[in-house]
Design a protein around this motif. Sequence first.
Motif, PDB file in Angstrom:
ATOM      1  N   ASN A  72       0.826  -1.196   0.000  1.00 31.51           N
ATOM      2  CA  ASN A  72       0.000   0.000   0.000  1.00 31.51           C
ATOM      3  C   ASN A  72       0.867   1.255   0.000  1.00 31.51           C
ATOM      4  N   HIS A  73       2.037   1.169   0.635  1.00 33.33           N
ATOM      5  CA  HIS A  73       2.898   2.342   0.785  1.00 33.33           C
ATOM      6  C   HIS A  73       4.339   1.893   1.005  1.00 33.33           C
ATOM      7  N   VAL A  74       5.273   2.609   0.404  1.00 32.74           N
ATOM      8  CA  VAL A  74       6.703   2.429   0.679  1.00 32.74           C
ATOM      9  C   VAL A  74       7.215   3.775   1.154  1.00 32.74           C
ATOM     10  N   CYS A  75       7.926   3.786   2.264  1.00 29.97           N
ATOM     11  CA  CYS A  75       8.467   5.021   2.816  1.00 29.97           C
ATOM     12  C   CYS A  75       9.350   5.700   1.764  1.00 29.97           C
ATOM     13  N   ALA A  76       8.997   6.929   1.411  1.00 28.30           N
ATOM     14  CA  ALA A  76       9.710   7.652   0.356  1.00 28.30           C
ATOM     15  C   ALA A  76      11.070   8.156   0.813  1.00 28.30           C
ATOM     16  N   HIS A  77      11.230   8.391   2.101  1.00 24.80           N
ATOM     17  CA  HIS A  77      12.482   8.965   2.596  1.00 24.80           C
ATOM     18  C   HIS A  77      13.629   7.957   2.607  1.00 24.80           C
ATOM     19  N   SER A  78      13.399   6.847   3.253  1.00 22.30           N
ATOM     20  CA  SER A  78      14.491   5.883   3.398  1.00 22.30           C
ATOM     21  C   SER A  78      14.240   4.564   2.681  1.00 22.30           C
ATOM     22  N   GLY A  79      12.975   4.248   2.413  1.00 13.59           N
ATOM     23  CA  GLY A  79      12.644   2.950   1.837  1.00 13.59           C
ATOM     24  C   GLY A  79      12.799   1.815   2.829  1.00 13.59           C
ATOM     25  N   LYS A  80      12.981   2.142   4.105  1.00 11.95           N
ATOM     26  CA  LYS A  80      13.235   1.119   5.128  1.00 11.95           C
ATOM     27  C   LYS A  80      11.957   0.476   5.663  1.00 11.95           C
ATOM     28  N   ARG A  81      10.805   1.010   5.271  1.00  9.73           N
ATOM     29  CA  ARG A  81       9.551   0.393   5.728  1.00  9.73           C
ATOM     30  C   ARG A  81       8.512   0.471   4.635  1.00  9.73           C
ATOM     31  N   CYS A  82       7.591  -0.475   4.709  1.00 11.81           N
ATOM     32  CA  CYS A  82       6.452  -0.452   3.803  1.00 11.81           C
ATOM     33  C   CYS A  82       5.229  -0.957   4.553  1.00 11.81           C
ATOM     34  N   ILE A  83       4.074  -0.634   4.023  1.00 12.80           N
ATOM     35  CA  ILE A  83       2.810  -1.066   4.604  1.00 12.80           C
ATOM     36  C   ILE A  83       2.157  -2.008   3.603  1.00 12.80           C
ATOM     37  N   PHE A 119      13.138  -1.258   0.704  1.00 17.46           N
ATOM     38  CA  PHE A 119      12.128  -1.594  -0.296  1.00 17.46           C
ATOM     39  C   PHE A 119      12.180  -0.562  -1.414  1.00 17.46           C
ATOM     40  N   ASN A 120      12.097  -1.020  -2.653  1.00 17.80           N
ATOM     41  CA  ASN A 120      12.052  -0.123  -3.803  1.00 17.80           C
ATOM     42  C   ASN A 120      10.654   0.477  -3.917  1.00 17.80           C
ATOM     43  N   ARG A 121      10.564   1.763  -4.205  1.00 11.76           N
ATOM     44  CA  ARG A 121       9.262   2.419  -4.351  1.00 11.76           C
ATOM     45  C   ARG A 121       8.455   1.835  -5.498  1.00 11.76           C
ATOM     46  N   GLU A 122       9.127   1.231  -6.456  1.00 13.05           N
ATOM     47  CA  GLU A 122       8.446   0.663  -7.615  1.00 13.05           C
ATOM     48  C   GLU A 122       7.547  -0.527  -7.259  1.00 13.05           C
ATOM     49  N   ILE A 123       7.695  -1.086  -6.065  1.00 14.57           N
ATOM     50  CA  ILE A 123       6.876  -2.247  -5.701  1.00 14.57           C
ATOM     51  C   ILE A 123       5.489  -1.849  -5.203  1.00 14.57           C
ATOM     52  N   TYR A 137       0.918  -4.501  15.879  1.00 10.08           N
ATOM     53  CA  TYR A 137       1.809  -5.540  15.376  1.00 10.08           C
ATOM     54  C   TYR A 137       2.558  -5.028  14.147  1.00 10.08           C
ATOM     55  N   PHE A 138       3.822  -5.411  14.046  1.00  8.90           N
ATOM     56  CA  PHE A 138       4.628  -5.085  12.877  1.00  8.90           C
ATOM     57  C   PHE A 138       5.634  -6.204  12.677  1.00  8.90           C
ATOM     58  N   VAL A 139       6.322  -6.180  11.539  1.00 11.86           N
ATOM     59  CA  VAL A 139       7.244  -7.255  11.199  1.00 11.86           C
ATOM     60  C   VAL A 139       8.626  -6.675  10.927  1.00 11.86           C
ATOM     61  N   ASP A 140       9.648  -7.266  11.552  1.00 11.35           N
ATOM     62  CA  ASP A 140      11.032  -6.995  11.176  1.00 11.35           C
ATOM     63  C   ASP A 140      11.303  -7.909   9.992  1.00 11.35           C
ATOM     64  N   GLY A 141      11.158  -7.369   8.793  1.00 11.34           N
ATOM     65  CA  GLY A 141      11.289  -8.161   7.571  1.00 11.34           C
ATOM     66  C   GLY A 141      12.738  -8.509   7.279  1.00 11.34           C
ATOM     67  N   THR A 142      12.981  -9.758   6.967  1.00 12.65           N
ATOM     68  CA  THR A 142      14.334 -10.202   6.631  1.00 12.65           C
ATOM     69  C   THR A 142      14.490 -10.476   5.139  1.00 12.65           C
ATOM     70  N   GLU A 143      13.371 -10.734   4.447  1.00 13.90           N
ATOM     71  CA  GLU A 143      13.401 -10.903   3.007  1.00 13.90           C
ATOM     72  C   GLU A 143      11.985 -10.819   2.448  1.00 13.90           C
ATOM     73  N   TYR A 144      11.934 -10.510   1.164  1.00 12.33           N
ATOM     74  CA  TYR A 144      10.647 -10.485   0.484  1.00 12.33           C
ATOM     75  C   TYR A 144      10.820 -10.890  -0.971  1.00 12.33           C
ATOM     76  N   GLU A 145       9.703 -11.280  -1.540  1.00 13.41           N
ATOM     77  CA  GLU A 145       9.672 -11.678  -2.944  1.00 13.41           C
ATOM     78  C   GLU A 145       8.431 -11.057  -3.575  1.00 13.41           C
ATOM     79  N   VAL A 146       8.592 -10.444  -4.710  1.00 15.72           N
ATOM     80  CA  VAL A 146       7.450  -9.911  -5.451  1.00 15.72           C
ATOM     81  C   VAL A 146       6.771 -11.078  -6.145  1.00 15.72           C
ATOM     82  N   VAL A 147       5.457 -11.181  -5.964  1.00 11.84           N
ATOM     83  CA  VAL A 147       4.674 -12.262  -6.562  1.00 11.84           C
ATOM     84  C   VAL A 147       4.131 -11.766  -7.892  1.00 11.84           C
ATOM     85  N   GLU A 148       4.413 -12.503  -8.928  1.00 11.39           N
ATOM     86  CA  GLU A 148       3.953 -12.128 -10.288  1.00 11.39           C
ATOM     87  C   GLU A 148       2.521 -12.506 -10.495  1.00 11.39           C
TER      88      GLU A 148
END
Length: 172
Positions: A59-70, A91-95, A161-172
């Motif tokens: 829904n959102h990627v932090c524009a400043h650092s890209g260190k968090r997303c919703i 996280f890349n803003r493009e996602i 609740y929040f998640v300390d993300g260690t990895e992610y994969e974009v689902v096609e």
Amino acid sequence: MKYLSLFIVCISLLSCNSTSKQKTKSAGVENQIILTIDQLMETAETNIGKQICFRGTVNHVCAHSGKRCILKNAEGNLSIRVEASGKLKGFNREIAGSDLIVTGILREKRLDSEYINKWESDVKEKADAENEGEHCSSEMTNIKEMREWMKKNNKDYYAIYFVDGTEYEVVE
């Protein structure tokens, strides 16, 4: 007959992957169950501090650092914040708008009654001083919803609740 058997096997494999609980071999987690955000939230209290794997839409990627997303659920009425941690640098803003499978550690932040009371007091003071009806009313709605959740769940705190993300994969 051979093709019919192959067809039945293919259909059964495809139908297994369409359930709300999927298993993944990607994202570095072999055979981990992939939860929906709804399932994650239903079991959150018992999974704090544990590794989880879930799927949601960015829904959102932090524009400043890209260190968090919703990430939000399919209906858009539940969301969870993911903080980049470990090997995951950001996280890349493009996602934005993409579906992700995220692996990470589930965390909880508690807002106790004292904190919520102070927040409510500050909002009321600000509303009186600045005459800001709309912004303050949305904050007051959030506070009301937090209190209702606390009462419904017989808690003296509101859980975020929040998640300390260690990895992610974009689902096609």
